[in-house]
Motif scaffolding. Structure first.
Motif, PDB file in Angstrom:
ATOM      1  N   ILE A  28     -15.921  91.521 -64.554  1.00 47.45           N
ATOM      2  CA  ILE A  28     -16.212  90.399 -63.666  1.00 47.45           C
ATOM      3  C   ILE A  28     -15.099  89.364 -63.745  1.00 47.45           C
ATOM      4  O   ILE A  28     -14.716  88.778 -62.728  1.00 47.45           O
ATOM      5  CB  ILE A  28     -17.583  89.766 -63.998  1.00 47.45           C
ATOM      6  CG1 ILE A  28     -18.703  90.722 -63.584  1.00 47.45           C
ATOM      7  CG2 ILE A  28     -17.751  88.411 -63.308  1.00 47.45           C
ATOM      8  CD1 ILE A  28     -20.081  90.286 -64.028  1.00 47.45           C
ATOM      9  N   SER A  29     -14.550  89.156 -64.939  1.00 50.92           N
ATOM     10  CA  SER A  29     -13.464  88.177 -65.062  1.00 50.92           C
ATOM     11  C   SER A  29     -12.216  88.623 -64.304  1.00 50.92           C
ATOM     12  O   SER A  29     -11.443  87.793 -63.829  1.00 50.92           O
ATOM     13  CB  SER A  29     -13.138  87.900 -66.529  1.00 50.92           C
ATOM     14  OG  SER A  29     -12.513  88.999 -67.128  1.00 50.92           O
ATOM     15  N   LEU A  30     -12.043  89.938 -64.154  1.00 54.01           N
ATOM     16  CA  LEU A  30     -10.912  90.461 -63.377  1.00 54.01           C
ATOM     17  C   LEU A  30     -11.158  90.332 -61.878  1.00 54.01           C
ATOM     18  O   LEU A  30     -10.271  89.969 -61.122  1.00 54.01           O
ATOM     19  CB  LEU A  30     -10.650  91.921 -63.745  1.00 54.01           C
ATOM     20  CG  LEU A  30     -10.226  92.192 -65.188  1.00 54.01           C
ATOM     21  CD1 LEU A  30     -10.193  93.690 -65.463  1.00 54.01           C
ATOM     22  CD2 LEU A  30      -8.877  91.556 -65.475  1.00 54.01           C
ATOM     23  N   ALA A  31     -12.335  90.680 -61.437  1.00 53.22           N
ATOM     24  CA  ALA A  31     -12.711  90.583 -60.018  1.00 53.22           C
ATOM     25  C   ALA A  31     -14.221  90.617 -59.941  1.00 53.22           C
ATOM     26  O   ALA A  31     -14.815  91.554 -60.472  1.00 53.22           O
ATOM     27  CB  ALA A  31     -12.123  91.747 -59.217  1.00 53.22           C
ATOM     28  N   PRO A  32     -14.830  89.635 -59.394  1.00 49.75           N
ATOM     29  CA  PRO A  32     -14.309  88.597 -58.522  1.00 49.75           C
ATOM     30  C   PRO A  32     -13.653  87.413 -59.227  1.00 49.75           C
ATOM     31  O   PRO A  32     -13.084  86.558 -58.567  1.00 49.75           O
ATOM     32  CB  PRO A  32     -15.539  88.133 -57.745  1.00 49.75           C
ATOM     33  CG  PRO A  32     -16.686  88.389 -58.643  1.00 49.75           C
ATOM     34  CD  PRO A  32     -16.299  89.611 -59.441  1.00 49.75           C
ATOM     35  N   GLY A  33     -13.720  87.334 -60.525  1.00 42.23           N
ATOM     36  CA  GLY A  33     -13.060  86.251 -61.252  1.00 42.23           C
ATOM     37  C   GLY A  33     -14.043  85.222 -61.778  1.00 42.23           C
ATOM     38  O   GLY A  33     -15.165  85.109 -61.296  1.00 42.23           O
ATOM     39  N   ILE A  34     -13.592  84.479 -62.774  1.00 47.59           N
ATOM     40  CA  ILE A  34     -14.490  83.524 -63.422  1.00 47.59           C
ATOM     41  C   ILE A  34     -14.809  82.318 -62.540  1.00 47.59           C
ATOM     42  O   ILE A  34     -15.780  81.631 -62.780  1.00 47.59           O
ATOM     43  CB  ILE A  34     -13.926  83.056 -64.787  1.00 47.59           C
ATOM     44  CG1 ILE A  34     -12.553  82.407 -64.601  1.00 47.59           C
ATOM     45  CG2 ILE A  34     -13.860  84.199 -65.767  1.00 47.59           C
ATOM     46  CD1 ILE A  34     -12.015  81.749 -65.865  1.00 47.59           C
ATOM     47  N   ASP A  35     -14.012  82.081 -61.516  1.00 47.29           N
ATOM     48  CA  ASP A  35     -14.256  80.952 -60.622  1.00 47.29           C
ATOM     49  C   ASP A  35     -15.116  81.324 -59.409  1.00 47.29           C
ATOM     50  O   ASP A  35     -15.358  80.490 -58.547  1.00 47.29           O
ATOM     51  CB  ASP A  35     -12.931  80.368 -60.129  1.00 47.29           C
ATOM     52  CG  ASP A  35     -12.143  79.723 -61.246  1.00 47.29           C
ATOM     53  OD1 ASP A  35     -12.771  79.240 -62.217  1.00 47.29           O
ATOM     54  OD2 ASP A  35     -10.908  79.712 -61.164  1.00 47.29           O
ATOM     55  N   TYR A  36     -15.576  82.563 -59.340  1.00 53.69           N
ATOM     56  CA  TYR A  36     -16.382  83.011 -58.203  1.00 53.69           C
ATOM     57  C   TYR A  36     -17.680  82.193 -58.137  1.00 53.69           C
ATOM     58  O   TYR A  36     -18.331  81.951 -59.154  1.00 53.69           O
ATOM     59  CB  TYR A  36     -16.681  84.501 -58.337  1.00 53.69           C
ATOM     60  CG  TYR A  36     -17.401  85.094 -57.155  1.00 53.69           C
ATOM     61  CD1 TYR A  36     -16.818  85.095 -55.895  1.00 53.69           C
ATOM     62  CD2 TYR A  36     -18.653  85.651 -57.296  1.00 53.69           C
ATOM     63  CE1 TYR A  36     -17.466  85.637 -54.799  1.00 53.69           C
ATOM     64  CE2 TYR A  36     -19.313  86.206 -56.217  1.00 53.69           C
ATOM     65  CZ  TYR A  36     -18.716  86.194 -54.973  1.00 53.69           C
ATOM     66  OH  TYR A  36     -19.354  86.729 -53.891  1.00 53.69           O
ATOM     67  N   ALA A  37     -18.074  81.765 -56.961  1.00 50.70           N
ATOM     68  CA  ALA A  37     -19.208  80.853 -56.781  1.00 50.70           C
ATOM     69  C   ALA A  37     -20.580  81.528 -56.816  1.00 50.70           C
ATOM     70  O   ALA A  37     -21.592  80.863 -56.872  1.00 50.70           O
ATOM     71  CB  ALA A  37     -19.056  80.104 -55.459  1.00 50.70           C
TER      72      ALA A  37
END
Length: 70
Positions: A28-37
């Motif tokens: 998840i940290s790779l995609a969509p990323g930790i900033d994903y809403a």
């Protein structure tokens, strides 16, 4: 978020797995990323975890534009 991941992973695989939780969290940290809403909130997270476990990847759908809501 890790506590929620523990619950979701256990629900999907049928038993607790710290290794899978750590791996899914990394994916998840790779995609969509930790900033994903997380616009779909828990349902989207469940779909994300399931997709990662099955396909080893998750690509969220692009947000719907306001013109589609009319």
């Amino acid at each position: 978020m890790e506590d929620l991941l523990k619950v979701v992973v256990e629900r999907i695989v049928g038993e607790p797995s710290a290794e899978l939780v750590a791996w899914v969290n990394e994916q998840i940290s790779l995609a969509p990323g930790i900033d994903y809403a997380w616009p779909g909130n828990v349902r989207e997270l469940e779909q994300c975890v399931g997709r990662i476990l099955l396909k080893r990847t998750y690509t969220p759908l692009p947000p719907r534009s306001a013109s589609h809501n009319n």
